[in-house]
Design an enzyme around this catalytic site. Sequence first.
Site, short mmCIF file in Angstrom:
data_model
loop_
_atom_site.label_atom_id
_atom_site.label_comp_id
_atom_site.label_asym_id
_atom_site.label_seq_id
_atom_site.Cartn_x
_atom_site.Cartn_y
_atom_site.Cartn_z
N GLY A 68 0.81 -1.22 0.00
CA GLY A 68 0.00 0.00 0.00
C GLY A 68 0.83 1.26 0.00
O GLY A 68 0.52 2.24 -0.67
N SER A 69 1.91 1.26 0.78
CA SER A 69 2.75 2.47 0.86
C SER A 69 3.35 2.80 -0.50
O SER A 69 3.38 3.97 -0.90
CB SER A 69 3.87 2.28 1.89
OG SER A 69 3.32 2.20 3.19
N CYS A 104 2.98 6.41 23.55
CA CYS A 104 3.85 5.33 23.99
C CYS A 104 3.75 4.12 23.09
O CYS A 104 4.71 3.39 22.93
CB CYS A 104 3.54 4.96 25.42
SG CYS A 104 4.48 5.96 26.57
#
Lengths: 394, 123
Positions: A74-75, A328
Amino acid sequence: MNVSKRIYLDHAATTYTSKEVLNEMLPFFTEYFGNPSSVHQYGREVKKSIDLARDRVAKAIGALPEEIYFTAGGSEADNLAIKGVAYANKSKGNHIITTKIEHPAVIHTCEQLEKEGFEVTYLNVDQYGMVSLEDVKSSIKANTILISVMYANNEIGTIQPITEIAQIAKEKGIYFHTDAVQAIGSVRINVKEQNIDMLSMAAHKFYGPKGVGALYVRKGVKLISIIHGGSQERKRRAGTENVPGIVGMGKAIELAYQNFDEHNSRVKGLRDKLIKGVMENIPYTRLNGHPEKRLVNNSNFCFEYIEGESLLLNLDMKGIAGSSGSACSSGSLEPSHVLLAIGLSHEIAHGSLRLSLGEVNTEEDIDFVLQVLPEIVDRLRQMSPLYEKVKGGK
Amino acid sequence: MYSDKVMDHFSCPRNVGEIENADGVGEVGNAHCGDIMKIYLKIEEDVITDVKFKTFGCGAAIATSSIATDMIKGKTVEEALKITNKAVVEALDGLPAQKIHCSVLAEEAVKAAIEDYQKKKAQ
């Protein structure tokens, strides 16, 4: 870890590869290993399988097979669409419109283009994560060459008015791209009827393998390649094809739309039960994303006064796998850009939990989550100095 | 990503709670960044006889609060002031690099609570 049963509720991160898909892929590692560019039989038989996969992907979204370009995920599809159009249409203009809630593959690509002299408008969204059509219209300028709006958000599941945005782009003669990585299999798409010029996909979100995706590019769109080399994928994406991956993607997308109604109505039923149970049983909780216009498998909550990573770790100790947009858990100092864009404070955004459902989940899974989640949230709140202040008024 | 020791202190944190009429209270961090630690001390003749904490934060924030409170229990104020974030990290068998700031917060919370005690005492 002594957990008798594991419950996977992170299908938006990735799915397993289904057995049917894997079985279709396996012969292409050993038996049919030829290079599809080769002239001999080894090459020709493999080429045929890529053609079949291309047909299947095209059919699933209403495109022509020659409009599908396989990528490494996808990227890469997002990079190819955005950079490919930007570089190829520089002479027409240098302005791109996108949104504040895009996947990093789109946002960081746009930021890179800004460094190279392009101008980018990042549209705001409302409290549900919805883009306004008025904002799209009013941000269009004479030098706008591309509008890129994700089909459905990966974190909060909100589905955008893609058909309407594409219509606006078409009327203005601007290319329209949508990152549909999260939507494939959950939404019915027809790129022709919806006037979509480019659309990104990734196989591992719909029970296909990782490391393979595709970009649909409407015939006639001016786009240049970003990976240079051989003449694979009609010279738009160099590199020897990931044949088993492509075969798997074709099978997976075919199955996703064959079983579409049955799968999605079942998942939606479970998801609705989960949302109802969480909202009714845990105070100081909000549902993130649109109440109705959201992906059927997505739920996303914020539990006030607690932090997401400690929530995830507690759930993990019970065998439940989810994800969070807290700083975090993302490894950065900022909580999710999507949660901030829908107007949440940092404090509340730190306490988010996404539970995304899939084929394997059962009624019992949801019952178990609804049994343990309130206890975990309460335990963490009892530890939280922020909760002291509200406890009295409860 | 976390050591067994961290997971132990995270899943069964020691000294969670509040102390009524504490001799010293210290609160550090902020909700914006996702970490708040609040430490309560009971001190008799400069010896920390009881300590409790409340923490809003990630697994490492809770674990560092838990072990830091354990480390100062029964110590004199002077000894407790010598506990560094490095000692907290070592006691937990290490922390991931991006979580070191949690141990700094634990050290700061202890110091803030003792400062509060000393201020009250001086009055």
